[in-house]
Design a protein around this motif. Structure first.
Motif, PDB file in Angstrom:
ATOM      1  N   ALA A   1     -35.867  38.400 -16.502  1.00 52.15           N
ATOM      2  CA  ALA A   1     -35.739  37.035 -17.018  1.00 52.15           C
ATOM      3  C   ALA A   1     -35.751  36.013 -15.890  1.00 52.15           C
ATOM      4  O   ALA A   1     -36.369  34.949 -16.012  1.00 52.15           O
ATOM      5  CB  ALA A   1     -34.457  36.902 -17.836  1.00 52.15           C
ATOM      6  N   ALA A   2     -35.094  36.319 -14.773  1.00 53.76           N
ATOM      7  CA  ALA A   2     -35.077  35.393 -13.634  1.00 53.76           C
ATOM      8  C   ALA A   2     -36.486  35.193 -13.073  1.00 53.76           C
ATOM      9  O   ALA A   2     -36.871  34.072 -12.722  1.00 53.76           O
ATOM     10  CB  ALA A   2     -34.133  35.913 -12.557  1.00 53.76           C
ATOM     11  N   GLU A   3     -37.269  36.269 -13.014  1.00 57.21           N
ATOM     12  CA  GLU A   3     -38.651  36.164 -12.539  1.00 57.21           C
ATOM     13  C   GLU A   3     -39.489  35.313 -13.491  1.00 57.21           C
ATOM     14  O   GLU A   3     -40.303  34.509 -13.053  1.00 57.21           O
ATOM     15  CB  GLU A   3     -39.266  37.552 -12.389  1.00 57.21           C
ATOM     16  N   LYS A   4     -39.269  35.501 -14.787  1.00 54.79           N
ATOM     17  CA  LYS A   4     -40.010  34.719 -15.777  1.00 54.79           C
ATOM     18  C   LYS A   4     -39.658  33.236 -15.658  1.00 54.79           C
ATOM     19  O   LYS A   4     -40.537  32.377 -15.736  1.00 54.79           O
ATOM     20  CB  LYS A   4     -39.674  35.233 -17.180  1.00 54.79           C
ATOM     21  N   ILE A   5     -38.372  32.943 -15.461  1.00 54.34           N
ATOM     22  CA  ILE A   5     -37.939  31.551 -15.303  1.00 54.34           C
ATOM     23  C   ILE A   5     -38.583  30.951 -14.061  1.00 54.34           C
ATOM     24  O   ILE A   5     -39.074  29.817 -14.082  1.00 54.34           O
ATOM     25  CB  ILE A   5     -36.394  31.476 -15.222  1.00 54.34           C
ATOM     26  N   LYS A   6     -38.615  31.718 -12.973  1.00 51.54           N
ATOM     27  CA  LYS A   6     -39.212  31.236 -11.730  1.00 51.54           C
ATOM     28  C   LYS A   6     -40.699  30.948 -11.919  1.00 51.54           C
ATOM     29  O   LYS A   6     -41.208  29.922 -11.455  1.00 51.54           O
ATOM     30  CB  LYS A   6     -39.018  32.287 -10.641  1.00 51.54           C
ATOM     31  N   GLU A   7     -41.405  31.835 -12.624  1.00 53.20           N
ATOM     32  CA  GLU A   7     -42.840  31.635 -12.873  1.00 53.20           C
ATOM     33  C   GLU A   7     -43.077  30.374 -13.687  1.00 53.20           C
ATOM     34  O   GLU A   7     -43.998  29.612 -13.407  1.00 53.20           O
ATOM     35  CB  GLU A   7     -43.419  32.838 -13.605  1.00 53.20           C
ATOM     36  N   GLU A   8     -42.246  30.152 -14.707  1.00 59.82           N
ATOM     37  CA  GLU A   8     -42.419  28.965 -15.539  1.00 59.82           C
ATOM     38  C   GLU A   8     -42.112  27.690 -14.762  1.00 59.82           C
ATOM     39  O   GLU A   8     -42.780  26.674 -14.951  1.00 59.82           O
ATOM     40  CB  GLU A   8     -41.548  29.062 -16.786  1.00 59.82           C
ATOM     41  N   GLU A   9     -41.122  27.724 -13.884  1.00 55.54           N
ATOM     42  CA  GLU A   9     -40.817  26.555 -13.060  1.00 55.54           C
ATOM     43  C   GLU A   9     -41.985  26.251 -12.124  1.00 55.54           C
ATOM     44  O   GLU A   9     -42.344  25.087 -11.939  1.00 55.54           O
ATOM     45  CB  GLU A   9     -39.540  26.782 -12.256  1.00 55.54           C
ATOM     46  N   GLU A  10     -42.584  27.286 -11.548  1.00 58.33           N
ATOM     47  CA  GLU A  10     -43.739  27.078 -10.678  1.00 58.33           C
ATOM     48  C   GLU A  10     -44.923  26.513 -11.463  1.00 58.33           C
ATOM     49  O   GLU A  10     -45.636  25.646 -10.972  1.00 58.33           O
ATOM     50  CB  GLU A  10     -44.126  28.383  -9.990  1.00 58.33           C
ATOM     51  N   ALA A  11     -45.119  27.005 -12.685  1.00 61.25           N
ATOM     52  CA  ALA A  11     -46.205  26.497 -13.520  1.00 61.25           C
ATOM     53  C   ALA A  11     -45.973  25.021 -13.866  1.00 61.25           C
ATOM     54  O   ALA A  11     -46.911  24.213 -13.838  1.00 61.25           O
ATOM     55  CB  ALA A  11     -46.319  27.322 -14.796  1.00 61.25           C
ATOM     56  N   LYS A  12     -44.718  24.660 -14.166  1.00 66.53           N
ATOM     57  CA  LYS A  12     -44.405  23.255 -14.450  1.00 66.53           C
ATOM     58  C   LYS A  12     -44.634  22.396 -13.213  1.00 66.53           C
ATOM     59  O   LYS A  12     -45.140  21.276 -13.313  1.00 66.53           O
ATOM     60  CB  LYS A  12     -42.957  23.118 -14.923  1.00 66.53           C
ATOM     61  N   LYS A  13     -44.255  22.921 -12.057  1.00 66.86           N
ATOM     62  CA  LYS A  13     -44.435  22.189 -10.808  1.00 66.86           C
ATOM     63  C   LYS A  13     -45.921  21.953 -10.550  1.00 66.86           C
ATOM     64  O   LYS A  13     -46.325  20.841 -10.186  1.00 66.86           O
ATOM     65  CB  LYS A  13     -43.814  22.986  -9.660  1.00 66.86           C
ATOM     66  N   LEU A  14     -46.741  22.990 -10.760  1.00 69.37           N
ATOM     67  CA  LEU A  14     -48.186  22.838 -10.580  1.00 69.37           C
ATOM     68  C   LEU A  14     -48.766  21.852 -11.589  1.00 69.37           C
ATOM     69  O   LEU A  14     -49.655  21.070 -11.253  1.00 69.37           O
ATOM     70  CB  LEU A  14     -48.879  24.191 -10.711  1.00 69.37           C
ATOM     71  N   ALA A  15     -48.251  21.888 -12.815  1.00 69.24           N
ATOM     72  CA  ALA A  15     -48.736  20.950 -13.834  1.00 69.24           C
ATOM     73  C   ALA A  15     -48.398  19.519 -13.440  1.00 69.24           C
ATOM     74  O   ALA A  15     -49.221  18.605 -13.612  1.00 69.24           O
ATOM     75  CB  ALA A  15     -48.128  21.292 -15.189  1.00 69.24           C
ATOM     76  N   ARG A  16     -47.188  19.308 -12.909  1.00 77.14           N
ATOM     77  CA  ARG A  16     -46.812  17.962 -12.460  1.00 77.14           C
ATOM     78  C   ARG A  16     -47.704  17.518 -11.308  1.00 77.14           C
ATOM     79  O   ARG A  16     -48.157  16.372 -11.274  1.00 77.14           O
ATOM     80  CB  ARG A  16     -45.345  17.933 -12.034  1.00 77.14           C
ATOM     81  N   GLN A  17     -47.978  18.420 -10.364  1.00 79.02           N
ATOM     82  CA  GLN A  17     -48.855  18.081  -9.252  1.00 79.02           C
ATOM     83  C   GLN A  17     -50.253  17.752  -9.756  1.00 79.02           C
ATOM     84  O   GLN A  17     -50.888  16.811  -9.297  1.00 79.02           O
ATOM     85  CB  GLN A  17     -48.916  19.227  -8.248  1.00 79.02           C
ATOM     86  N   TRP A  18     -50.727  18.521 -10.716  1.00 78.03           N
ATOM     87  CA  TRP A  18     -52.054  18.294 -11.277  1.00 78.03           C
ATOM     88  C   TRP A  18     -52.111  16.935 -11.963  1.00 78.03           C
ATOM     89  O   TRP A  18     -53.079  16.206 -11.817  1.00 78.03           O
ATOM     90  CB  TRP A  18     -52.398  19.404 -12.250  1.00 78.03           C
ATOM     91  N   ASN A  19     -51.054  16.603 -12.701  1.00 79.11           N
ATOM     92  CA  ASN A  19     -51.023  15.313 -13.388  1.00 79.11           C
ATOM     93  C   ASN A  19     -51.023  14.159 -12.396  1.00 79.11           C
ATOM     94  O   ASN A  19     -51.677  13.148 -12.628  1.00 79.11           O
ATOM     95  CB  ASN A  19     -49.805  15.221 -14.308  1.00 79.11           C
ATOM     96  N   THR A  20     -50.293  14.274 -11.300  1.00 81.92           N
ATOM     97  CA  THR A  20     -50.293  13.195 -10.309  1.00 81.92           C
ATOM     98  C   THR A  20     -51.649  13.102  -9.619  1.00 81.92           C
ATOM     99  O   THR A  20     -52.110  12.014  -9.319  1.00 81.92           O
ATOM    100  CB  THR A  20     -49.186  13.390  -9.254  1.00 81.92           C
ATOM    101  N   LYS A  21     -52.318  14.233  -9.378  1.00 82.84           N
ATOM    102  CA  LYS A  21     -53.655  14.191  -8.778  1.00 82.84           C
ATOM    103  C   LYS A  21     -54.641  13.544  -9.734  1.00 82.84           C
ATOM    104  O   LYS A  21     -55.514  12.790  -9.329  1.00 82.84           O
ATOM    105  CB  LYS A  21     -54.131  15.601  -8.421  1.00 82.84           C
ATOM    106  N   ASN A  22     -54.520  13.850 -11.016  1.00 83.22           N
ATOM    107  CA  ASN A  22     -55.422  13.259 -12.003  1.00 83.22           C
ATOM    108  C   ASN A  22     -55.239  11.757 -12.084  1.00 83.22           C
ATOM    109  O   ASN A  22     -56.192  11.024 -12.274  1.00 83.22           O
ATOM    110  CB  ASN A  22     -55.196  13.889 -13.379  1.00 83.22           C
ATOM    111  N   LYS A  23     -54.014  11.277 -11.952  1.00 83.61           N
ATOM    112  CA  LYS A  23     -53.781   9.836 -12.002  1.00 83.61           C
ATOM    113  C   LYS A  23     -54.460   9.140 -10.845  1.00 83.61           C
ATOM    114  O   LYS A  23     -55.062   8.092 -11.012  1.00 83.61           O
ATOM    115  CB  LYS A  23     -52.275   9.548 -11.991  1.00 83.61           C
TER     116      LYS A  23
END
Length: 195
Positions: free
Chosen positions: A125-147
């Motif tokens: 579960a901890a690994e899954k949480i870490k993966e999802e946090e990294e995915a959210k972080k990448l999504a936020r970075q992608w959104n700022t790059k798109n802007k």
């Protein structure tokens, strides 16, 4: 001084203290571990009784009295498990319990193996949480790059394109002028009337 002040009957019931969600997750998961440990111990006793019945052919189960709980997790291991539980997000508490119960039903572990199985579920579960946090972080970075890239595209789109001024020759221009069209370099074959 009245008797009512001595007794707290007239006071409104105090609300349950607001606890930290992390504490509630730790308490819930550790209660599940304790319950599964007791269940595994009970199943282990039943297996031992069945084995004795088969081996001796006599049932002495009515004579045996068992202690309430003979197996307990060591304090060091309990602290490690509580620390791991504190890293679990409250939204994952239910899925962790379900996964733990599924593995218990699947493997039917001995009492000593229950805590190790629980640890593996917490790590998963901890690994899954870490993966999802990294995915959210990448999504936020992608959104700022798109802007930023959108601002560049709006800047580029301000330049005007005039469709009537062109150096590209088309077939319709050649027909209108009455001139012989030059050989086309397109993917279609050229068809000419034989004169």
């Amino acid at each position: 001084m009245s008797l009512a002040s001595w007794f707290r009957w007239n006071e409104p019931p105090s609300r349950i203290s607001q606890r930290n969600p992390t504490e509630m997750v730790v308490e819930t998961l550790m209660m599940e571990l304790n319950w599964q440990t007791k269940q595994a111990e009970k199943q282990q006793r039943e297996r031992e009784n069945e084995y004795r019945k088969i081996k001796t052919g006599v049932d002495y189960g009515w004579l045996v009295s068992y202690p309430k709980q003979s197996y307990d997790i060591s304090p060091g291991e309990r602290l490690q498990l509580e620390d791991m539980c504190s890293k679990i997000h409250p939204s994952y508490c239910g899925p962790v319990i379900l996964r733990f119960r599924q593995l218990i039903a699947e493997y039917e572990p001995e009492v000593q193996e229950v805590s190790r199985l629980f640890r593996s579920v917490l790590q998963e579960a901890a690994e899954k949480i870490k993966e999802e946090e990294e995915a959210k972080k990448l999504a936020r970075q992608w959104n700022t790059k798109n802007k930023t890239s959108l601002s560049l595209t709006t800047f580029k789109s301000r330049s005007r394109i005039s469709p009537f001024i062109s150096d590209i020759k088309t077939i319709s221009e050649d027909v209108e002028r009455g001139t012989q069209p030059t050989r086309r370099v397109w993917s279609m074959p050229e068809f000419r009337n034989a004169k």
